[in-house]
Scaffold this motif. Structure first.
Motif, PDB file in Angstrom:
ATOM      1  N   LEU A  50     126.205   2.939  35.663  1.00 34.26           N
ATOM      2  CA  LEU A  50     125.504   3.815  34.726  1.00 34.26           C
ATOM      3  C   LEU A  50     124.969   5.066  35.413  1.00 34.26           C
ATOM      4  CD1 LEU A  50     123.525   1.280  32.486  1.00 34.26           C
ATOM      5  CD2 LEU A  50     125.778   2.288  32.108  1.00 34.26           C
ATOM      6  N   MET A  51     124.483   4.919  36.644  1.00 34.25           N
ATOM      7  CA  MET A  51     123.995   6.085  37.380  1.00 34.25           C
ATOM      8  C   MET A  51     125.105   7.123  37.538  1.00 34.25           C
ATOM      9  SD  MET A  51     121.889   3.987  40.300  1.00 34.25           S
ATOM     10  CE  MET A  51     121.393   5.369  41.348  1.00 34.25           C
ATOM     11  N   GLY A  52     126.298   6.649  37.892  1.00 36.38           N
ATOM     12  CA  GLY A  52     127.424   7.561  38.040  1.00 36.38           C
ATOM     13  C   GLY A  52     127.896   8.114  36.713  1.00 36.38           C
ATOM     14  N   ASN A  83     116.610   1.726  38.183  1.00 36.09           N
ATOM     15  CA  ASN A  83     117.977   1.663  37.659  1.00 36.09           C
ATOM     16  C   ASN A  83     118.521   0.267  37.373  1.00 36.09           C
ATOM     17  OD1 ASN A  83     118.877   4.621  37.878  1.00 36.09           O
ATOM     18  ND2 ASN A  83     118.078   4.215  39.932  1.00 36.09           N
ATOM     19  N   VAL A  84     117.853  -0.757  37.852  1.00 34.41           N
ATOM     20  CA  VAL A  84     118.395  -2.105  37.685  1.00 34.41           C
ATOM     21  C   VAL A  84     117.648  -2.899  36.617  1.00 34.41           C
ATOM     22  CG1 VAL A  84     118.944  -4.273  38.882  1.00 34.41           C
ATOM     23  CG2 VAL A  84     119.183  -2.101  40.091  1.00 34.41           C
ATOM     24  N   THR A  85     116.378  -2.588  36.404  1.00 36.02           N
ATOM     25  CA  THR A  85     115.542  -3.472  35.574  1.00 36.02           C
ATOM     26  C   THR A  85     115.412  -3.065  34.118  1.00 36.02           C
ATOM     27  OG1 THR A  85     113.513  -2.253  36.111  1.00 36.02           O
ATOM     28  CG2 THR A  85     114.149  -4.046  37.584  1.00 36.02           C
ATOM     29  N   GLY A  86     115.831  -1.865  33.748  1.00 37.67           N
ATOM     30  CA  GLY A  86     115.466  -1.357  32.426  1.00 37.67           C
ATOM     31  C   GLY A  86     116.274  -1.828  31.244  1.00 37.67           C
ATOM     32  N   GLY A  87     117.419  -2.467  31.466  1.00 37.50           N
ATOM     33  CA  GLY A  87     118.285  -2.852  30.354  1.00 37.50           C
ATOM     34  C   GLY A  87     117.919  -4.186  29.740  1.00 37.50           C
ATOM     35  N   LYS A  88     118.827  -4.671  28.890  1.00 42.44           N
ATOM     36  CA  LYS A  88     118.590  -5.948  28.202  1.00 42.44           C
ATOM     37  C   LYS A  88     118.885  -7.137  29.116  1.00 42.44           C
ATOM     38  CE  LYS A  88     121.351  -4.631  24.795  1.00 42.44           C
ATOM     39  NZ  LYS A  88     121.496  -3.180  25.024  1.00 42.44           N
ATOM     40  N   ASP A 115     122.446   7.301  46.383  1.00 38.08           N
ATOM     41  CA  ASP A 115     121.690   6.166  45.840  1.00 38.08           C
ATOM     42  C   ASP A 115     122.642   5.146  45.195  1.00 38.08           C
ATOM     43  OD1 ASP A 115     119.403   7.490  46.646  1.00 38.08           O
ATOM     44  OD2 ASP A 115     119.038   8.399  44.685  1.00 38.08           O
ATOM     45  N   ILE A 116     123.699   5.645  44.564  1.00 38.21           N
ATOM     46  CA  ILE A 116     124.716   4.775  43.977  1.00 38.21           C
ATOM     47  C   ILE A 116     125.377   3.939  45.073  1.00 38.21           C
ATOM     48  CG2 ILE A 116     126.982   4.755  42.822  1.00 38.21           C
ATOM     49  CD1 ILE A 116     126.008   7.320  41.321  1.00 38.21           C
ATOM     50  N   PHE A 117     125.735   4.601  46.185  1.00 36.66           N
ATOM     51  CA  PHE A 117     126.352   3.879  47.300  1.00 36.66           C
ATOM     52  C   PHE A 117     125.411   2.809  47.853  1.00 36.66           C
ATOM     53  CE2 PHE A 117     128.735   8.065  48.415  1.00 36.66           C
ATOM     54  CZ  PHE A 117     129.657   7.834  47.392  1.00 36.66           C
ATOM     55  N   LEU A 118     124.129   3.146  47.960  1.00 30.76           N
ATOM     56  CA  LEU A 118     123.142   2.194  48.471  1.00 30.76           C
ATOM     57  C   LEU A 118     123.053   0.954  47.583  1.00 30.76           C
ATOM     58  CD1 LEU A 118     120.032   4.253  49.676  1.00 30.76           C
ATOM     59  CD2 LEU A 118     121.267   2.517  50.986  1.00 30.76           C
ATOM     60  N   LEU A 119     123.061   1.188  46.270  1.00 32.12           N
ATOM     61  CA  LEU A 119     122.943   0.075  45.336  1.00 32.12           C
ATOM     62  C   LEU A 119     124.187  -0.815  45.410  1.00 32.12           C
ATOM     63  CD1 LEU A 119     121.073  -1.172  43.277  1.00 32.12           C
ATOM     64  CD2 LEU A 119     121.994   0.373  41.531  1.00 32.12           C
ATOM     65  N   GLU A 120     125.348  -0.192  45.508  1.00 34.06           N
ATOM     66  CA  GLU A 120     126.582  -0.990  45.603  1.00 34.06           C
ATOM     67  C   GLU A 120     126.598  -1.809  46.894  1.00 34.06           C
ATOM     68  OE1 GLU A 120     131.417  -0.610  45.151  1.00 34.06           O
ATOM     69  OE2 GLU A 120     130.267   1.188  45.646  1.00 34.06           O
TER      70      GLU A 120
END
Length: 349
Positions: free
Chosen positions: A95-97, A47-52, A126-131
């Motif tokens: 974006l996940m949310g 979820n973190v690496t795929g964008g520009k 998973d969103i909470f973990l990332l935040e």
């Protein structure tokens, strides 16, 4: 956003690998948490690496414009790279949310995280973990820096404002499950864009770099905000245009704004210029999931010459940006803002 030096992009990618090891391997001290840390690693990678990575790279890019080379020590650069990744992590959990709330299928050319086998609504945790990981990294790497509290307040404030913008967006898209185009207006649209997108996509990375460069003046931050929020508005209008007219192979996303009853620039602009008869047609088809209704809305957009109206707006926006930079950036390097402009104007994804 900021046009990254190739060397910065290389440094940025390498920094992610270092942070990933730190967060998911070196931090693992309790064997009972092995599975949880494995999950955290999967969340990061997917979820973190795929964008520009433009937002994250804009921190180091902006800092290079704000500080003389003599002050860009190795530690300063490494912290800027880390802060950039924290912003990418914020982008990731937003974006996940967003994908769950919109019922989206793909993101960045792959299945949305919650759509993967075995994930589902567990993605909420998973969103909470990332935040939470964002603040763990900021504390660990910046706690001794004079700008630490400023960064914490910035991350908190931008997250809050963006979530207010998301609330506006959701309430406009489907209030109590009803489709009501009378709720759409350019004023409402611009409020959603300002808070949901412009603050975190444009002001956020530049403000972080300004704090790291020792620029704490509220006046200077307000000057930067004037320029960057206007640029962020254009960026979202461009995104709305690409949702309908972009090539999914290029954008990595299948557009769903019409089906989702989104208050997008295209529908708001169409409502401003269409006839009563055309409005009746739009009301019958907008926000419907079936392909025939979506096709009719797109046909209506073409009849109203929306691509022509968009390209006219794009040119006007660029000219306005030049004036804003001249007016508000007397004490800040113009290159900070012009580098953003080079990246976003005429983009196709």
């Amino acid at each position: 956003m900021i046009l990254a030096l190739q060397s910065d992009r290389h440094l940025f990618e390498a920094k992610f690998d270092e942070l990933l090891t730190e967060m998911t391997e070196r931090d693992l001290t309790d064997p009972d948490l092995v599975d949880a840390y494995k999950r955290l690693r999967e969340i990061f990678v997917y979820n973190v690496t795929g964008g520009k990575k433009n937002r994250g790279l804009s921190v180091i890019g902006s800092l290079r414009e704000l500080l003389p080379p003599s002050q860009l020590t190795q530690d300063t650069v490494q912290r800027a790279l880390m802060v950039g990744w924290c912003i990418e992590m914020v982008q990731g959990f937003f974006l996940m949310g967003d994908d769950i709330m919109d019922g989206s299928v793909t993101r960045r050319g792959q299945l949305c995280w919650y759509k993967k086998d075995g994930i589902g609504l567990d993605a909420i945790n998973d969103i909470f973990l990332l935040e939470a990981s964002v603040y763990r990294l900021l504390r660990r790497h910046c706690r001794t820096q004079p700008y630490y509290v400023h960064l914490l307040e910035l991350f908190n404030e931008i997250t809050f404002l963006s979530e207010l913008g998301q609330a506006l967006d959701l309430m406009t898209a489907a209030p109590l499950g009803q489709i009501d185009l009378s709720l759409f207006s350019m004023q409402k649209y611009k409020a959603i864009v300002k808070y949901k997108t412009a603050f975190y996509s444009f002001y956020f990375p530049v403000a972080a770099a300004m704090y790291m460069a020792g620029i704490y003046s509220e006046e200077e931050h307000n000057n930067a905000k004037q320029i960057l929020l206007d640029m962020g508005e254009f960026f979202q209008i461009q995104d709305d245009y690409l949702d309908c007219y972009g090539d999914p192979v290029v954008t990595g996303k299948i557009g769903t704004d019409i089906q989702d009853n989104k208050c997008s620039w295209l529908v708001v602009k169409a409502l401003e210029v269409m006839s009563t008869k055309q409005r009746t047609e739009l009301e019958a088809c907008y926000g419907r999931k079936d392909e025939a209704s979506v096709a009719k809305v797109k046909e209506l957009y073409n009849t109203l010459q929306m691509p022509t109206l968009y390209h006219k707006y794009e040119e006007e926006s660029y000219q306005r940006l030049q004036k804003l930079i001249a007016q508000h950036a007397q004490n800040l390097p113009h290159s900070v803002f012009l580098n953003f402009a080079k990246k976003i104007y005429k983009r196709n994804k």
